[in-house]
Motif scaffolding. Structure first.
Motif, PDB file in Angstrom:
ATOM      1  N   ALA B 116       0.853  -0.959   0.260  1.00 41.43           N
ATOM      2  CA  ALA B 116       0.364  -0.385  -0.325  1.00 41.43           C
ATOM      3  C   ALA B 116       0.704   1.731  -0.391  1.00 41.43           C
ATOM      4  O   ALA B 116       1.964   1.321   0.371  1.00 41.43           O
ATOM      5  CB  ALA B 116      -1.386   0.215   1.456  1.00 41.43           C
ATOM      6  N   PHE B 117       0.225   2.255  -0.331  1.00 40.48           N
ATOM      7  CA  PHE B 117       1.082   3.157  -0.766  1.00 40.48           C
ATOM      8  C   PHE B 117       1.308   3.927   0.890  1.00 40.48           C
ATOM      9  O   PHE B 117       0.734   4.143   2.370  1.00 40.48           O
ATOM     10  CB  PHE B 117       0.363   4.789  -1.429  1.00 40.48           C
ATOM     11  N   GLY B 118       3.189   4.354   1.243  1.00 37.04           N
ATOM     12  CA  GLY B 118       3.109   4.784   2.517  1.00 37.04           C
ATOM     13  C   GLY B 118       2.806   4.227   3.789  1.00 37.04           C
ATOM     14  O   GLY B 118       3.379   4.588   4.630  1.00 37.04           O
ATOM     15  N   ASP B 119       3.280   2.342   2.994  1.00 36.20           N
ATOM     16  CA  ASP B 119       3.531   1.731   4.207  1.00 36.20           C
ATOM     17  C   ASP B 119       4.906   1.486   4.525  1.00 36.20           C
ATOM     18  O   ASP B 119       5.522   1.473   3.421  1.00 36.20           O
ATOM     19  CB  ASP B 119       3.192  -0.010   3.487  1.00 36.20           C
ATOM     20  N   ALA B 120       5.077   1.395   5.417  1.00 32.96           N
ATOM     21  CA  ALA B 120       6.779   1.053   6.201  1.00 32.96           C
ATOM     22  C   ALA B 120       7.233   0.258   6.563  1.00 32.96           C
ATOM     23  O   ALA B 120       8.375  -0.238   5.736  1.00 32.96           O
ATOM     24  CB  ALA B 120       6.849   2.188   7.346  1.00 32.96           C
ATOM     25  N   LEU B 121       6.239  -0.880   6.237  1.00 28.91           N
ATOM     26  CA  LEU B 121       6.558  -2.159   6.801  1.00 28.91           C
ATOM     27  C   LEU B 121       6.862  -2.809   5.428  1.00 28.91           C
ATOM     28  O   LEU B 121       7.302  -3.922   5.367  1.00 28.91           O
ATOM     29  CB  LEU B 121       5.990  -3.259   7.660  1.00 28.91           C
ATOM     30  N   SER B 122       7.053  -2.199   4.355  1.00 34.69           N
ATOM     31  CA  SER B 122       6.994  -3.061   2.653  1.00 34.69           C
ATOM     32  C   SER B 122       8.788  -3.003   2.396  1.00 34.69           C
ATOM     33  O   SER B 122       9.481  -2.953   2.906  1.00 34.69           O
ATOM     34  CB  SER B 122       6.447  -1.714   1.615  1.00 34.69           C
ATOM     35  N   PRO B 123       8.712  -4.654   1.940  1.00 34.03           N
ATOM     36  CA  PRO B 123       9.922  -5.153   1.701  1.00 34.03           C
ATOM     37  C   PRO B 123      10.847  -4.045   0.516  1.00 34.03           C
ATOM     38  O   PRO B 123      11.993  -4.206   2.033  1.00 34.03           O
ATOM     39  CB  PRO B 123       9.935  -6.775   0.709  1.00 34.03           C
ATOM     40  N   ALA B 124      10.438  -3.354   0.534  1.00 38.66           N
ATOM     41  CA  ALA B 124      11.191  -2.603  -0.411  1.00 38.66           C
ATOM     42  C   ALA B 124      12.257  -1.535   0.540  1.00 38.66           C
ATOM     43  O   ALA B 124      12.717  -0.561   1.055  1.00 38.66           O
ATOM     44  CB  ALA B 124      10.610  -1.324  -1.346  1.00 38.66           C
ATOM     45  N   ASN B 125      10.949  -1.597   2.036  1.00 46.77           N
ATOM     46  CA  ASN B 125      11.518   0.171   2.568  1.00 46.77           C
ATOM     47  C   ASN B 125      11.824  -1.267   4.381  1.00 46.77           C
ATOM     48  O   ASN B 125      12.492  -0.436   5.097  1.00 46.77           O
ATOM     49  CB  ASN B 125      10.300   0.407   3.129  1.00 46.77           C
ATOM     50  N   SER B 126      11.924  -2.393   4.567  1.00 46.00           N
ATOM     51  CA  SER B 126      12.467  -2.391   5.525  1.00 46.00           C
ATOM     52  C   SER B 126      13.774  -2.818   5.999  1.00 46.00           C
ATOM     53  O   SER B 126      14.130  -2.403   6.692  1.00 46.00           O
ATOM     54  CB  SER B 126      11.655  -3.807   5.951  1.00 46.00           C
ATOM     55  N   TYR B 127      14.127  -3.744   4.552  1.00 49.96           N
ATOM     56  CA  TYR B 127      15.607  -3.930   5.120  1.00 49.96           C
ATOM     57  C   TYR B 127      17.316  -2.200   4.591  1.00 49.96           C
ATOM     58  O   TYR B 127      17.222  -2.444   5.527  1.00 49.96           O
ATOM     59  CB  TYR B 127      16.157  -5.774   4.605  1.00 49.96           C
ATOM     60  N   VAL B 128      17.508  -2.924   3.201  1.00 47.08           N
ATOM     61  CA  VAL B 128      18.381  -2.077   3.138  1.00 47.08           C
ATOM     62  C   VAL B 128      18.408  -0.533   3.474  1.00 47.08           C
ATOM     63  O   VAL B 128      19.302   0.067   4.174  1.00 47.08           O
ATOM     64  CB  VAL B 128      18.785  -2.471   1.362  1.00 47.08           C
ATOM     65  N   GLY B 129      17.344   0.148   2.952  1.00 50.53           N
ATOM     66  CA  GLY B 129      16.996   1.167   3.124  1.00 50.53           C
ATOM     67  C   GLY B 129      17.031   2.193   4.715  1.00 50.53           C
ATOM     68  O   GLY B 129      18.068   2.239   5.095  1.00 50.53           O
ATOM     69  N   ALA B 130      16.871   0.268   5.596  1.00 52.65           N
ATOM     70  CA  ALA B 130      16.406   1.413   6.914  1.00 52.65           C
ATOM     71  C   ALA B 130      18.507   1.145   7.399  1.00 52.65           C
ATOM     72  O   ALA B 130      18.371   1.890   8.369  1.00 52.65           O
ATOM     73  CB  ALA B 130      15.500   0.508   7.584  1.00 52.65           C
ATOM     74  N   ASP B 131      18.739  -0.454   6.926  1.00 50.24           N
ATOM     75  CA  ASP B 131      19.908  -0.379   6.956  1.00 50.24           C
ATOM     76  C   ASP B 131      21.060   1.701   6.935  1.00 50.24           C
ATOM     77  O   ASP B 131      22.082   1.604   7.925  1.00 50.24           O
ATOM     78  CB  ASP B 131      20.833  -1.357   6.906  1.00 50.24           C
TER      79      ASP B 131
END
Lengths: 149, 208
Positions: B116-131
């Motif tokens: 969904a739009f703005g999902d903080a827990l989506s796969p794209a936003n969870s791992y590498v970006g947060a790292d």
């Protein structure tokens, strides 16, 4: 209906991408084709950046109170963040990685666009036109492809 | 989802609606000047949406490169070639329309699987970006994570990008030359004088 509302960015971006693709396919004029390609490309950028949005997030520029080992002056230079909403809560950032990818893609995109436009100018020097179907006709009439007939 | 209806969402939808209008206008118009300027408008509108999507670095790059340099390049190419696109007959648009519809339907089918739009827990936003966000705080003194990734963590990628720009400049020099004659010179392939659109019809009548 909720699914469409939650994914409105994807729905609109698909419409935009297909509009660009249609221009690339349907027009004969090479400059208009390149504009269509550019619209298509910008729509792909929109797709990637809209994936990286975190609702309630802020741009991926680290808040000054989160920075460790920063050389900023301890006092003066800037005042303490006045908004107390962020004081306790952890600051939420949007995903910076798609931004980096798209920054590279924008610059590479303008490089390829420039090459394409230079090719269009060269085609015009040879054929006197930049319409695809007329170029095909001239190719056939003048036997520019060198096919034995 | 209706409780998440905020003024920002209204702004997003307004910008997207304007983008759709501009893209459809590009399809309909025939004046190349108008088309090129609308491409600049399209880039500027998407830059405005990038600001709303928190991608400030991308926004000013798109505004400078997409709306600025691209438009100037296209205007230059337009001045060296033609001002108006030939109209395309309707039956020649049906094939492209069919292909585009099929591709759009395939993509709409996949939309349900996207986050969904703005999902903080989506796969794209969870791992590498947060790292990267977590690592930049300790590794690099710059607060801008995008700059840190671009110039430090992935600097070879950025170097490759510079090489691509250099190659593009070199290619344009090789294609057009430096004598300032680009677009005015007339080539004679195989010693034939090709005079272009005006004489195409009569040339065709000459040959069986």
């Amino acid at each position: 209906m909720t699914a469409i509302f939650e994914h409105f960015n994807f729905v609109v971006v698909i419409v935009l991408m297909m509009t660009g693709l249609f221009v690339v396919f349907a027009t004969q004029n090479m400059i208009k084709k390149l504009v269509g390609l550019s619209v298509f490309q910008t729509s792909v950028f929109l797709l990637y950046i809209s994936l990286s949005k975190v609702s309630g997030g802020q741009p991926p520029i680290i808040d000054k109170k989160d920075l460790h080992g920063a050389s900023y002056p301890a006092d003066g230079g800037y005042d303490a963040a006045p908004d107390s909403a962020y004081q306790a809560a952890e600051v939420l950032y949007s995903n910076p990685l798609p931004h980096v990818l798209i920054l590279t893609a924008i610059v590479v995109g303008v490089a390829t666009l420039a090459i394409g436009l230079a090719l269009v100018v060269r085609v015009r020097e040879v054929y006197g036109t930049i319409e695809d179907d007329e170029i095909n006709k001239i190719d056939y009439n003048e036997n520019l492809e060198g096919v034995a007939r | 989802m209706m409780e998440g209806f905020t003024p920002i969402l209204l702004l997003d939808m307004g910008l997207l609606a304007m983008l759709v209008v501009v893209a459809f206008a590009v399809v309909r118009l025939r004046s190349l000047f108008a088309i090129v300027m609308l491409q600049g408008v399209y880039s500027l509108l998407s830059a405005a949406w990038f600001v709303s999507l928190d991608a400030v670095d991308v926004a000013f790059t798109e505004a400078a490169v997409g709306a600025g340099i691209s438009t100037v390049l296209m205007l230059g190419a337009m001045l060296l070639t033609e001002r108006e696109a030939k109209p395309v007959p309707f039956q020649k648009q049906l094939g492209p329309l069919f292909i585009v519809t099929i591709v759009a339907l395939a993509m709409f089918y996949a939309v349900g699987d996207m986050p969904a739009f703005g999902d903080a827990l989506s796969p794209a936003n969870s791992y590498v970006g947060a790292d990267y966000i977590a690592a930049t705080k300790n590794d690099i003194i710059l607060p801008n994570v995008v700059t840190a990734v671009l110039a430090s963590y992935r600097s070879f990628d950025t170097f490759g990008e510079v090489v691509v720009v250099y190659m593009a400049g070199l290619g344009i020099l090789l294609l057009l030359g430096l004598n300032g004659n680009a677009g005015k010179w007339r080539a004679k392939p195989n010693g034939q004088n090709i005079t272009g659109r005006k004489n195409t019809a009569e040339q065709r009548e000459d040959k069986p």
